[in-house]
Design a protein around this motif. Structure first.
Motif, short mmCIF file in Angstrom:
data_model
loop_
_atom_site.label_atom_id
_atom_site.label_comp_id
_atom_site.label_asym_id
_atom_site.label_seq_id
_atom_site.Cartn_x
_atom_site.Cartn_y
_atom_site.Cartn_z
N LEU A 52 -11.08 -29.79 11.45
CA LEU A 52 -10.51 -28.66 10.72
C LEU A 52 -10.32 -27.50 11.69
O LEU A 52 -11.30 -26.99 12.27
N VAL A 53 -9.06 -27.08 11.91
CA VAL A 53 -8.73 -26.08 12.91
C VAL A 53 -7.71 -25.10 12.33
O VAL A 53 -6.82 -25.49 11.57
N GLY A 54 -7.83 -23.82 12.74
CA GLY A 54 -6.87 -22.80 12.33
C GLY A 54 -6.39 -22.02 13.54
O GLY A 54 -6.78 -22.29 14.67
N VAL A 55 -5.55 -21.02 13.27
CA VAL A 55 -5.04 -20.12 14.31
C VAL A 55 -5.41 -18.71 13.90
O VAL A 55 -5.20 -18.31 12.76
N ARG A 56 -5.97 -17.94 14.86
CA ARG A 56 -6.36 -16.56 14.58
C ARG A 56 -5.12 -15.72 14.31
O ARG A 56 -4.15 -15.78 15.06
N PRO A 57 -5.14 -14.93 13.22
CA PRO A 57 -3.95 -14.16 12.83
C PRO A 57 -3.70 -12.94 13.71
O PRO A 57 -4.61 -12.42 14.36
N GLU A 58 -2.46 -12.49 13.70
CA GLU A 58 -2.08 -11.27 14.39
C GLU A 58 -2.90 -10.10 13.85
O GLU A 58 -3.28 -10.09 12.68
N GLY A 59 -3.20 -9.16 14.73
CA GLY A 59 -3.95 -7.98 14.33
C GLY A 59 -5.46 -8.14 14.45
O GLY A 59 -6.20 -7.20 14.24
N LYS A 60 -5.93 -9.34 14.76
CA LYS A 60 -7.36 -9.60 14.95
C LYS A 60 -7.61 -9.87 16.43
O LYS A 60 -6.71 -10.30 17.14
N PRO A 61 -8.86 -9.62 16.89
CA PRO A 61 -9.16 -9.99 18.28
C PRO A 61 -8.87 -11.48 18.50
O PRO A 61 -9.08 -12.30 17.62
N LEU A 62 -8.34 -11.79 19.67
CA LEU A 62 -8.03 -13.17 20.06
C LEU A 62 -6.94 -13.80 19.20
O LEU A 62 -6.91 -15.01 18.98
N ALA A 63 -6.02 -12.96 18.69
CA ALA A 63 -4.90 -13.46 17.87
C ALA A 63 -4.14 -14.53 18.64
O ALA A 63 -3.94 -14.44 19.85
N GLY A 64 -3.75 -15.58 17.92
CA GLY A 64 -2.98 -16.66 18.50
C GLY A 64 -3.82 -17.80 19.06
O GLY A 64 -3.30 -18.89 19.29
N TYR A 65 -5.11 -17.56 19.27
CA TYR A 65 -6.00 -18.64 19.71
C TYR A 65 -6.33 -19.55 18.53
O TYR A 65 -6.38 -19.10 17.38
N TYR A 66 -6.60 -20.80 18.83
CA TYR A 66 -7.08 -21.72 17.81
C TYR A 66 -8.55 -21.43 17.54
O TYR A 66 -9.25 -20.88 18.40
N GLU A 67 -9.01 -21.75 16.34
CA GLU A 67 -10.39 -21.50 15.97
C GLU A 67 -10.86 -22.50 14.94
O GLU A 67 -10.07 -23.14 14.25
N PHE A 68 -12.18 -22.60 14.84
CA PHE A 68 -12.83 -23.35 13.78
C PHE A 68 -13.24 -22.33 12.73
O PHE A 68 -13.42 -21.15 13.04
N PRO A 69 -13.42 -22.73 11.46
CA PRO A 69 -13.84 -21.76 10.46
C PRO A 69 -15.21 -21.16 10.82
O PRO A 69 -16.07 -21.85 11.36
N GLY A 70 -15.38 -19.91 10.50
CA GLY A 70 -16.66 -19.26 10.79
C GLY A 70 -16.58 -17.77 10.66
O GLY A 70 -15.52 -17.20 10.41
N GLY A 71 -17.73 -17.13 10.82
CA GLY A 71 -17.78 -15.68 10.73
C GLY A 71 -19.20 -15.18 10.84
O GLY A 71 -20.13 -15.93 11.15
N LYS A 72 -19.35 -13.89 10.56
CA LYS A 72 -20.63 -13.21 10.71
C LYS A 72 -21.70 -13.79 9.79
O LYS A 72 -21.45 -14.10 8.63
N ILE A 73 -22.89 -13.90 10.34
CA ILE A 73 -24.05 -14.33 9.57
C ILE A 73 -24.61 -13.09 8.89
O ILE A 73 -24.89 -12.08 9.55
N GLU A 74 -24.75 -13.14 7.58
CA GLU A 74 -25.26 -12.00 6.82
C GLU A 74 -26.78 -11.92 6.93
O GLU A 74 -27.45 -12.93 7.21
N THR A 75 -27.33 -10.74 6.70
CA THR A 75 -28.77 -10.53 6.76
C THR A 75 -29.49 -11.51 5.84
O THR A 75 -29.11 -11.66 4.67
N GLY A 76 -30.47 -12.20 6.39
CA GLY A 76 -31.25 -13.16 5.61
C GLY A 76 -30.59 -14.52 5.46
O GLY A 76 -31.17 -15.42 4.85
N GLU A 77 -29.42 -14.71 6.01
CA GLU A 77 -28.68 -15.96 5.88
C GLU A 77 -28.94 -16.83 7.12
O GLU A 77 -29.04 -16.32 8.23
N THR A 78 -29.02 -18.13 6.94
CA THR A 78 -29.17 -19.05 8.07
C THR A 78 -27.78 -19.35 8.64
O THR A 78 -26.77 -19.22 7.92
N PRO A 79 -27.72 -19.81 9.89
CA PRO A 79 -26.42 -20.23 10.43
C PRO A 79 -25.76 -21.33 9.59
O PRO A 79 -24.55 -21.29 9.36
#
Length: 134
Positions: free
Chosen positions: A21-48
């Protein structure tokens, strides 16, 4: 002067057979145009693992379950210092089309895609495991 703690990020490597499962980082975000895997910030108290599941659902509409943590690595970008927790995951139920900009691609094709520099250790690990080749 103290160095800021890295932003904790969970990244899901979602595999189904030889599909990834792969996506492309959208325009206006850091590293726009690079491919990426789903993911994001870990919230307080949340496990990876929990963050990888949540972020995958939010970004792709797919429910996944974590299998294991593959590796953790740090990288300093001009826009910030990150610590990435790469989590191997699989889809719960049938594989179906994810939300745009994510798509299922053959895992063997990952080698030819341009990922952010922080993903290099993961790609090296996938090469060692024989999932991709140079």
């Amino acid at each position: 002067m103290t160095r800021a703690e890295p932003q904790q990020i969970a990244v899901a490597l979602v595999l189904d057979g030889d599909w990834a499962l792969v996506g492309v980082r959208p325009e206006g975000k850091p590293l726009a145009g690079y491919y990426e895997f789903p993911g994001g910030k870990i919230e307080t108290g949340e496990t990876p693992d929990a963050a990888a599941v949540r972020e995958t659902r939010e970004e792709t509409g797919l429910d996944v379950e974590p299998v294991r943590e593959l590796l953790t690595t740090q990288h300093v970008y001009p826009h910030g210092h990150v610590e990435l927790h790469f989590i191997l995951a699989r889809v719960r139920g049938d594989m179906r089309p994810p939300r745009f900009p994510f798509a299922w691609l053959r895992a063997a094709r990952l080698e030819r895609l341009c990922f952010p520099p922080a993903n290099a250790p993961l790609l090296d690990e996938l090469r060692r495991a024989g999932l991709i080749s140079r």
